[in-house]
Write a protein that holds these residues in place. Sequence first.
Motif, PDB file in Angstrom:
ATOM      1  N   PHE A 140       0.832  -1.204   0.000  1.00 26.99           N
ATOM      2  CA  PHE A 140       0.000   0.000   0.000  1.00 26.99           C
ATOM      3  C   PHE A 140       0.867   1.255   0.000  1.00 26.99           C
ATOM      4  CE2 PHE A 140      -2.156   3.323   2.530  1.00 26.99           C
ATOM      5  CZ  PHE A 140      -3.232   3.566   1.699  1.00 26.99           C
ATOM      6  N   ARG A 141       1.930   1.262   0.763  1.00 29.43           N
ATOM      7  CA  ARG A 141       2.825   2.425   0.787  1.00 29.43           C
ATOM      8  C   ARG A 141       3.411   2.690  -0.605  1.00 29.43           C
ATOM      9  NH1 ARG A 141       7.128   1.444   5.410  1.00 29.43           N
ATOM     10  NH2 ARG A 141       7.671   3.613   4.919  1.00 29.43           N
ATOM     11  N   ALA A 142       3.837   1.610  -1.251  1.00 29.43           N
ATOM     12  CA  ALA A 142       4.394   1.767  -2.596  1.00 29.43           C
ATOM     13  C   ALA A 142       3.329   2.236  -3.576  1.00 29.43           C
ATOM     14  CB  ALA A 142       4.991   0.439  -3.052  1.00 29.43           C
ATOM     15  N   GLU A 143       2.129   1.729  -3.413  1.00 29.98           N
ATOM     16  CA  GLU A 143       1.027   2.108  -4.305  1.00 29.98           C
ATOM     17  C   GLU A 143       0.685   3.583  -4.150  1.00 29.98           C
ATOM     18  OE1 GLU A 143      -3.632   1.042  -4.310  1.00 29.98           O
ATOM     19  OE2 GLU A 143      -2.322  -0.710  -4.553  1.00 29.98           O
ATOM     20  N   VAL A 144       0.653   4.078  -2.919  1.00 27.76           N
ATOM     21  CA  VAL A 144       0.341   5.498  -2.676  1.00 27.76           C
ATOM     22  C   VAL A 144       1.450   6.389  -3.225  1.00 27.76           C
ATOM     23  CG1 VAL A 144       0.028   7.240  -0.881  1.00 27.76           C
ATOM     24  CG2 VAL A 144      -1.108   5.017  -0.686  1.00 27.76           C
ATOM     25  N   ALA A 145       2.696   5.987  -3.015  1.00 26.46           N
ATOM     26  CA  ALA A 145       3.821   6.787  -3.525  1.00 26.46           C
ATOM     27  C   ALA A 145       3.795   6.858  -5.047  1.00 26.46           C
ATOM     28  CB  ALA A 145       5.132   6.195  -3.033  1.00 26.46           C
ATOM     29  N   ALA A 146       3.404   5.778  -5.689  1.00 26.75           N
ATOM     30  CA  ALA A 146       3.340   5.771  -7.147  1.00 26.75           C
ATOM     31  C   ALA A 146       2.145   6.565  -7.670  1.00 26.75           C
ATOM     32  CB  ALA A 146       3.257   4.328  -7.643  1.00 26.75           C
ATOM     33  N   ARG A 147       1.069   6.650  -6.882  1.00 24.92           N
ATOM     34  CA  ARG A 147      -0.132   7.365  -7.307  1.00 24.92           C
ATOM     35  C   ARG A 147       0.110   8.866  -7.390  1.00 24.92           C
ATOM     36  NH1 ARG A 147      -6.207   7.133  -5.770  1.00 24.92           N
ATOM     37  NH2 ARG A 147      -5.810   4.920  -5.499  1.00 24.92           N
ATOM     38  N   ASP A 148       0.708   9.425  -6.338  1.00 23.42           N
ATOM     39  CA  ASP A 148       0.888  10.886  -6.311  1.00 23.42           C
ATOM     40  C   ASP A 148       2.108  11.194  -5.449  1.00 23.42           C
ATOM     41  OD1 ASP A 148       0.776  13.618  -6.158  1.00 23.42           O
ATOM     42  OD2 ASP A 148      -1.347  13.714  -5.613  1.00 23.42           O
ATOM     43  N   PRO A 149       3.200  11.622  -6.108  1.00 25.43           N
ATOM     44  CA  PRO A 149       4.421  11.927  -5.340  1.00 25.43           C
ATOM     45  C   PRO A 149       4.232  13.047  -4.339  1.00 25.43           C
ATOM     46  CG  PRO A 149       4.888  11.722  -7.682  1.00 25.43           C
ATOM     47  CD  PRO A 149       3.400  11.761  -7.557  1.00 25.43           C
ATOM     48  N   ASP A 150       3.184  13.891  -4.511  1.00 22.12           N
ATOM     49  CA  ASP A 150       2.973  15.015  -3.604  1.00 22.12           C
ATOM     50  C   ASP A 150       2.277  14.608  -2.310  1.00 22.12           C
ATOM     51  OD1 ASP A 150       4.128  16.733  -5.441  1.00 22.12           O
ATOM     52  OD2 ASP A 150       2.210  17.113  -6.452  1.00 22.12           O
ATOM     53  N   LEU A 151       1.733  13.404  -2.287  1.00 21.06           N
ATOM     54  CA  LEU A 151       1.070  12.959  -1.060  1.00 21.06           C
ATOM     55  C   LEU A 151       2.108  12.728   0.035  1.00 21.06           C
ATOM     56  CD1 LEU A 151      -1.523  10.388  -2.436  1.00 21.06           C
ATOM     57  CD2 LEU A 151      -2.020  12.601  -1.380  1.00 21.06           C
ATOM     58  N   PRO A 152       1.735  13.003   1.286  1.00 16.81           N
ATOM     59  CA  PRO A 152       2.677  12.733   2.387  1.00 16.81           C
ATOM     60  C   PRO A 152       3.035  11.244   2.424  1.00 16.81           C
ATOM     61  CG  PRO A 152       0.824  14.074   3.128  1.00 16.81           C
ATOM     62  CD  PRO A 152       0.468  13.614   1.753  1.00 16.81           C
ATOM     63  N   LEU A 153       4.221  10.971   2.908  1.00 18.42           N
ATOM     64  CA  LEU A 153       4.651   9.577   2.994  1.00 18.42           C
ATOM     65  C   LEU A 153       3.763   8.804   3.973  1.00 18.42           C
ATOM     66  CD1 LEU A 153       8.538   9.950   3.052  1.00 18.42           C
ATOM     67  CD2 LEU A 153       7.093   9.249   1.138  1.00 18.42           C
ATOM     68  N   ILE A 154       3.379   7.599   3.552  1.00 21.41           N
ATOM     69  CA  ILE A 154       2.568   6.716   4.403  1.00 21.41           C
ATOM     70  C   ILE A 154       3.509   5.915   5.299  1.00 21.41           C
ATOM     71  CG2 ILE A 154       0.936   4.784   4.436  1.00 21.41           C
ATOM     72  CD1 ILE A 154      -0.271   7.305   3.363  1.00 21.41           C
ATOM     73  N   GLY A 155       3.167   5.829   6.595  1.00 18.76           N
ATOM     74  CA  GLY A 155       3.989   5.065   7.529  1.00 18.76           C
ATOM     75  C   GLY A 155       3.789   3.561   7.357  1.00 18.76           C
ATOM     76  N   LYS A 156       4.558   2.780   8.076  1.00 14.53           N
ATOM     77  CA  LYS A 156       4.460   1.327   7.950  1.00 14.53           C
ATOM     78  C   LYS A 156       3.339   0.779   8.827  1.00 14.53           C
ATOM     79  CE  LYS A 156       8.112   0.350  11.371  1.00 14.53           C
ATOM     80  NZ  LYS A 156       9.420  -0.319  11.562  1.00 14.53           N
ATOM     81  N   THR A 157       2.874  -0.382   8.455  1.00 16.21           N
ATOM     82  CA  THR A 157       1.823  -1.070   9.215  1.00 16.21           C
ATOM     83  C   THR A 157       2.474  -1.895  10.329  1.00 16.21           C
ATOM     84  OG1 THR A 157       0.345  -1.194   7.319  1.00 16.21           O
ATOM     85  CG2 THR A 157      -0.024  -2.788   9.087  1.00 16.21           C
ATOM     86  N   ARG A 158       1.916  -1.773  11.516  1.00 16.79           N
ATOM     87  CA  ARG A 158       2.403  -2.551  12.658  1.00 16.79           C
ATOM     88  C   ARG A 158       1.318  -3.525  13.086  1.00 16.79           C
ATOM     89  NH1 ARG A 158       4.321   2.752  14.483  1.00 16.79           N
ATOM     90  NH2 ARG A 158       6.565   2.910  14.079  1.00 16.79           N
ATOM     91  N   VAL A 159       1.764  -4.715  13.525  1.00 21.31           N
ATOM     92  CA  VAL A 159       0.821  -5.794  13.826  1.00 21.31           C
ATOM     93  C   VAL A 159       1.172  -6.424  15.177  1.00 21.31           C
ATOM     94  CG1 VAL A 159      -0.175  -7.984  13.042  1.00 21.31           C
ATOM     95  CG2 VAL A 159       0.587  -6.289  11.365  1.00 21.31           C
ATOM     96  N   GLY A 160       0.143  -6.678  15.973  1.00 19.43           N
ATOM     97  CA  GLY A 160       0.294  -7.411  17.233  1.00 19.43           C
ATOM     98  C   GLY A 160      -0.591  -8.646  17.221  1.00 19.43           C
ATOM     99  N   LEU A 161      -0.051  -9.789  17.685  1.00 17.50           N
ATOM    100  CA  LEU A 161      -0.771 -11.068  17.654  1.00 17.50           C
ATOM    101  C   LEU A 161      -0.678 -11.746  19.017  1.00 17.50           C
ATOM    102  CD1 LEU A 161       0.900 -12.030  14.334  1.00 17.50           C
ATOM    103  CD2 LEU A 161      -1.579 -11.978  14.520  1.00 17.50           C
ATOM    104  N   HIS A 162      -1.812 -12.333  19.441  1.00 19.76           N
ATOM    105  CA  HIS A 162      -1.836 -12.988  20.758  1.00 19.76           C
ATOM    106  C   HIS A 162      -2.879 -14.102  20.738  1.00 19.76           C
ATOM    107  CE1 HIS A 162      -1.405 -13.584  25.008  1.00 19.76           C
ATOM    108  NE2 HIS A 162      -2.660 -13.241  25.272  1.00 19.76           N
ATOM    109  N   PHE A 163      -2.708 -15.079  21.646  1.00 17.31           N
ATOM    110  CA  PHE A 163      -3.675 -16.166  21.817  1.00 17.31           C
ATOM    111  C   PHE A 163      -4.166 -16.148  23.255  1.00 17.31           C
ATOM    112  CE2 PHE A 163      -4.725 -20.407  23.326  1.00 17.31           C
ATOM    113  CZ  PHE A 163      -5.614 -20.841  22.369  1.00 17.31           C
ATOM    114  N   GLY A 164      -5.480 -16.220  23.453  1.00 16.39           N
ATOM    115  CA  GLY A 164      -6.018 -16.242  24.807  1.00 16.39           C
ATOM    116  C   GLY A 164      -7.531 -16.338  24.793  1.00 16.39           C
ATOM    117  N   GLU A 165      -8.112 -16.200  25.973  1.00 17.74           N
ATOM    118  CA  GLU A 165      -9.559 -16.312  26.102  1.00 17.74           C
ATOM    119  C   GLU A 165     -10.234 -14.978  25.833  1.00 17.74           C
ATOM    120  OE1 GLU A 165     -10.548 -17.844  29.913  1.00 17.74           O
ATOM    121  OE2 GLU A 165     -10.345 -19.943  29.281  1.00 17.74           O
TER     122      GLU A 165
END
Length: 703
Positions: free
Chosen positions: A543-568
């Motif tokens: 998605f970041r690469a896609e946005v950068a290719a769409r419009d160079p004037d758009l602000p840079l998109i940050g990276k996606t962060r993910v958290g994973l856990h197992f529980g009740e």
Amino acid sequence: MMTQEGGDRKARGGLLARGWRSVREAGKLQLAATCALVLIAIFIARYSWMLPAGLGATPLTSDAEQGLYDMRAWLAAELVEQDERISLVVYDDQALINLEKRSPLPRDALAEALRNLDTMGAKAIGIDILFDQPQAEDQQLIDALRSMQTPVLVAYANVATNENDIGYEQQLYLEEFMAALEGSNARPASIRLDESFGATRVWPEIMPELPPLLGRAMLADADGPYEAFENYEGAINFRRPLRAGQDGDEEPAEGERADVEEPLFPTVSIELFLDLDPAIAEFVGEQFVSDRYVLIGGDILDYDRVTTPFTAWTGFEPSGLSVHGEIIAQMLDGKVMPSIPEWALWAMAVLVVLTAVLTALLEWPAARLVPLLMVLAVLFVGIPFLLHFRGVDTYGLPAVGWLLGWIIAFTSVTSAARSAGAAQRSFAQGALGKYIPRDIAQQIIDEPDLLTLGGEKREICVMFSDLEGFTKMSHAIAPEMVATLLNRYLEMLSQVVLDHGGVIDKYVGDAVVAFWGAPIARADDAKRALEAGHAVWQAGERFRAEVAARDPDLPLIGKTRVGLHFGEAVVGNFGGDSRIQYTALGDSMNTAARLEAANKPLCSSVSASRELIERAEADIWVPMGRIVLRGRAQPVDIYQPKPELPESDRQKLAKAAQLSDSKHDVAMQLIDEVSAMHPDDEALRHYSERMRNLNDGGAYVLG
């Protein structure tokens, strides 16, 4: 260890709870049918030999129970040498030919034999011949019986108990014959044998209208050990004769067949005691009579043959006389076979069916279920064998009934659970296919009960994702562009979740919350969740690469962060009368959210807890230390995907995690080595720094 064991117990409880919920949701009619089948299963597990109240043999199962009992009796039978405590004096076919009389048996020969036997020191004599028809030699026989010094027990039967062997007029004559013996050492004894289910396997029932059983009466008159068997009605302890050389010590003589069985009891023709030469009388007495219990009767090929538990194995039907001999031997040996009480039979029947119900509620896959079924089958068949080998009377023990009852109960409960599960899967496919699918309205119209509010506790895999800096960026661009970018971003991440079998819980701005394990749990949910977490981060990079290719004037998109856990978590429909949402609530959701937030200070993108990693094959995931999340007290062991690392480096990090508590310096050295080999990896560098700032519990405290 206690924590892990507690988790295992909760997991088992959760599995049973899910299965029980499925059965309850199958519908009232299905539930009623299931309960009825379970009751039938208990009935079969208890009454597979004979129907209650003596209504007859149980169809289909009784023959199988008898066959299995006969197998137990044959395999558990004691191998014995010839029993010289008991002798059989018989009218065999050759003797009848020589005496020129076949039926009724010659009574003058019997009278002569009795007079000779009376001088040879027998403990007691039992006659297994019914004198129920008048013969010319009767008075001669009566005189011989009245003159006997040795206790003599004479066969007795009546129409009420032996209608197949004696008629009314025959009984009248038998009563007259017995009356003629009153005041002598000869008295009546019952020769009735139990032929239930077509074979003699147990002692006959004690009936007040009959005199004592022949064997009991003989031991009573000879002061033998019969007291323990005075009221015994259990199994006959049939034995097997040793073959020549079978004991491993004695080899068969030359020219002798090794497979010829020696009779259990010394057996001689009645002719031996007729016209007896005084010169050999003492020898005959010592060899066959002295200090023994002597049974007299027929051993004729087509008369008075008895089917025993061994007949199915040997094809041989012994004489009724030899069965009475086995009964006497059992008393002499004190082999009282304790029977299983009624309450225990019911308890075992209920227990067997209960195991079937619990197994069905587990809802295990075939790979786990089949071994369990094999173990249970071996137990159900093996326990009766074990009891029989330990001397317990297993006659009437429903081994086949246990198996059949278990199968019926398991099948009925499983069918009910599957019926409800099919409805649940249909709902899940529609309701959670795309957050709010197009056909949800139609389902609610068709099934208004779907609007019922409520939840259940489930163990789930949770994923939280967030797009770095998107909120700040949204203030710098037009709202229309914000909507376009956000929709595209959520579409990409949602597709990843759905492709990996996850349920999209909610969107919170640019954050995506998803879980695995509800409403349908799969064996590979943890694996799917881990793969989805890594794939979501990769989708964010696209998605970041896609946005950068769409419009160079758009602000840079940050990276996606993910958290994973197992529980009740509590999963279900929540809301009110106007709106409901299928969602998950609980501490596991909070932990996953904090793991996602922890990526920023950890200089990482994807983090998963050890609780999730342990439930899946996680080849590319490596341990990255123990941290205390913000607002939490308990530390969490985190893992991150490192597919770019060589296998050797991943092994070093795994070893470092193992040594972190016991050999901290060695662990730091291993981490420093890996970090130095990958200087561009900020997460590894930060991991190296964290290892030097651990608290007393060996964890790094965030914030």
